[in-house]
Design a protein around this motif. Sequence first.
Motif, mmCIF file in Angstrom:
data_model
loop_
_atom_site.group_PDB
_atom_site.id
_atom_site.type_symbol
_atom_site.label_atom_id
_atom_site.label_comp_id
_atom_site.label_asym_id
_atom_site.label_seq_id
_atom_site.Cartn_x
_atom_site.Cartn_y
_atom_site.Cartn_z
ATOM 1 N N UNK A 149 0.796 -1.228 0.000
ATOM 2 C CA UNK A 149 0.000 0.000 0.000
ATOM 3 C C UNK A 149 0.829 1.280 0.000
ATOM 4 N N UNK A 150 2.103 1.229 0.366
ATOM 5 C CA UNK A 150 2.932 2.432 0.414
ATOM 6 C C UNK A 150 3.668 2.689 -0.889
ATOM 7 N N UNK A 151 3.577 1.779 -1.830
ATOM 8 C CA UNK A 151 4.298 1.942 -3.101
ATOM 9 C C UNK A 151 3.661 3.068 -3.905
ATOM 10 N N UNK A 152 4.467 3.883 -4.631
ATOM 11 C CA UNK A 152 3.904 5.009 -5.394
ATOM 12 C C UNK A 152 2.921 4.603 -6.484
ATOM 13 N N UNK A 153 2.949 3.334 -6.928
ATOM 14 C CA UNK A 153 2.012 2.884 -7.963
ATOM 15 C C UNK A 153 0.799 2.158 -7.379
ATOM 16 N N UNK A 154 0.678 2.128 -6.077
ATOM 17 C CA UNK A 154 -0.343 1.295 -5.425
ATOM 18 C C UNK A 154 -1.760 1.711 -5.772
ATOM 19 N N UNK A 155 -2.001 2.982 -6.090
ATOM 20 C CA UNK A 155 -3.364 3.447 -6.347
ATOM 21 C C UNK A 155 -3.798 3.283 -7.798
ATOM 22 N N UNK A 156 -2.901 2.830 -8.658
ATOM 23 C CA UNK A 156 -3.229 2.701 -10.088
ATOM 24 C C UNK A 156 -4.180 1.531 -10.315
ATOM 25 N N UNK A 157 -5.125 1.705 -11.247
ATOM 26 C CA UNK A 157 -6.041 0.614 -11.608
ATOM 27 C C UNK A 157 -5.420 -0.273 -12.671
ATOM 28 N N UNK A 158 -4.672 0.333 -13.580
ATOM 29 C CA UNK A 158 -3.883 -0.394 -14.571
ATOM 30 C C UNK A 158 -2.567 0.356 -14.749
ATOM 31 N N UNK A 159 -1.591 -0.326 -15.332
ATOM 32 C CA UNK A 159 -0.289 0.280 -15.590
ATOM 33 C C UNK A 159 0.180 -0.111 -16.983
ATOM 34 N N UNK A 160 0.929 0.782 -17.621
ATOM 35 C CA UNK A 160 1.588 0.447 -18.881
ATOM 36 C C UNK A 160 3.039 0.095 -18.586
ATOM 37 N N UNK A 161 3.699 -0.639 -19.453
ATOM 38 C CA UNK A 161 5.111 -0.967 -19.203
ATOM 39 C C UNK A 161 5.984 0.265 -18.993
ATOM 40 N N UNK A 162 5.696 1.343 -19.706
ATOM 41 C CA UNK A 162 6.520 2.547 -19.554
ATOM 42 C C UNK A 162 6.423 3.120 -18.145
ATOM 43 N N UNK A 163 5.294 2.914 -17.479
ATOM 44 C CA UNK A 163 5.140 3.421 -16.113
ATOM 45 C C UNK A 163 5.941 2.614 -15.091
ATOM 46 N N UNK A 164 6.442 1.470 -15.502
ATOM 47 C CA UNK A 164 7.228 0.641 -14.592
ATOM 48 C C UNK A 164 8.702 1.009 -14.594
ATOM 49 N N UNK A 165 9.110 1.797 -15.562
ATOM 50 C CA UNK A 165 10.521 2.160 -15.657
ATOM 51 C C UNK A 165 10.975 2.909 -14.400
ATOM 52 N N UNK A 166 12.218 2.635 -14.026
ATOM 53 C CA UNK A 166 12.883 3.255 -12.873
ATOM 54 C C UNK A 166 12.357 2.728 -11.538
ATOM 55 N N UNK A 167 11.323 1.883 -11.564
ATOM 56 C CA UNK A 167 10.872 1.249 -10.322
ATOM 57 C C UNK A 167 11.580 -0.104 -10.170
ATOM 58 N N UNK A 168 11.934 -0.416 -8.937
ATOM 59 C CA UNK A 168 12.616 -1.680 -8.680
ATOM 60 C C UNK A 168 11.604 -2.820 -8.694
ATOM 61 N N UNK A 169 11.796 -3.749 -9.618
ATOM 62 C CA UNK A 169 10.950 -4.946 -9.699
ATOM 63 C C UNK A 169 11.808 -6.114 -9.227
#
Length: 324
Positions: A171-191
Amino acid sequence: MDTEAVRSFVRAAELGQLRHAADELGVTQQAVSKRIATLERELDVRLFTRTARGVELTLDGQAFLPHARNIITGVDRAITAIRPGSRALRIDVLGLRSAQAVVLHDYWRSHPETDLDVVTLKVNDPRMAVAAVQAGDIDASFRSVTDPATLPRDVRMIHAFDSPLELLVGPRHPLASARTLTPSQLRRHRIWVPGIAPRSEWAEFYDQLATDFDLRIDAAGPNFGNEVLLDILADSADVATLVGSRDRYIWPTNHDLRRIPIVNPTLAYPLSLIFPRANPHPGLRAIINHFGSLTPLPETVWRPSWGPNTLAARNRSTSWGPPP
């Protein structure tokens, strides 16, 4: 010891007539008589005495009969255990919470009469799964050989279905509130995907995924299991992982983890099924047909180079014969 001679002895003892035993076994009375005579010479005892009504067991025959029955029972069970169609369909999955196991479970719930044996080979190299199929240890394996040209000629691989990826975050992750994500939105985030095994199909998958979308996929550290990974995600503000949409994960309610679909394009992990080219288990056909009933993916899909876009389309056929 000739097991057919033992079988002839057992049936003659139970029926009291060599002729009746021969009729049941589908051989001549002379063949039954010769088998029993050979068995008596091997055991160096008389098993029967002849009477006006047929044959009767000697004392040695009476002592041998229960053991002979056990021999025949054991042989019959051994044959049943390895004969396709007479035993459970043994299929290897990567894990009992994986998409493959979930799809098999869904199929079995609709067809509970299916005799399934779902196993998990503790191997990462798909060539070892191929060897298990060749040896008859399993009937099929949900593994992918990323270069189909290296498959042995006696083994076949078809595309089974795709597993769309989702981002799993706390819940604290900056992308936690997204309903969907595109691959470009994942860049620079640690997976974080710990425990990616060298030479495994998923190692090649993540390599291509990271290269094609400039993603930061971190495989550092040992894999302590899903529970530890989920605990870390729940407390982290910067760590995420990728999971398949059909993979089954369970976590405590207070973790408040979120599974977020990835779209435009959908990132698809292609799952293949490997099985013998000759005489596959008859139960496989219905399961392969079941794959076609799964919800299709959107038109915009990314798959690795060894996905179904590059595998010959004919491999998707459910025909048991060799592809044309």
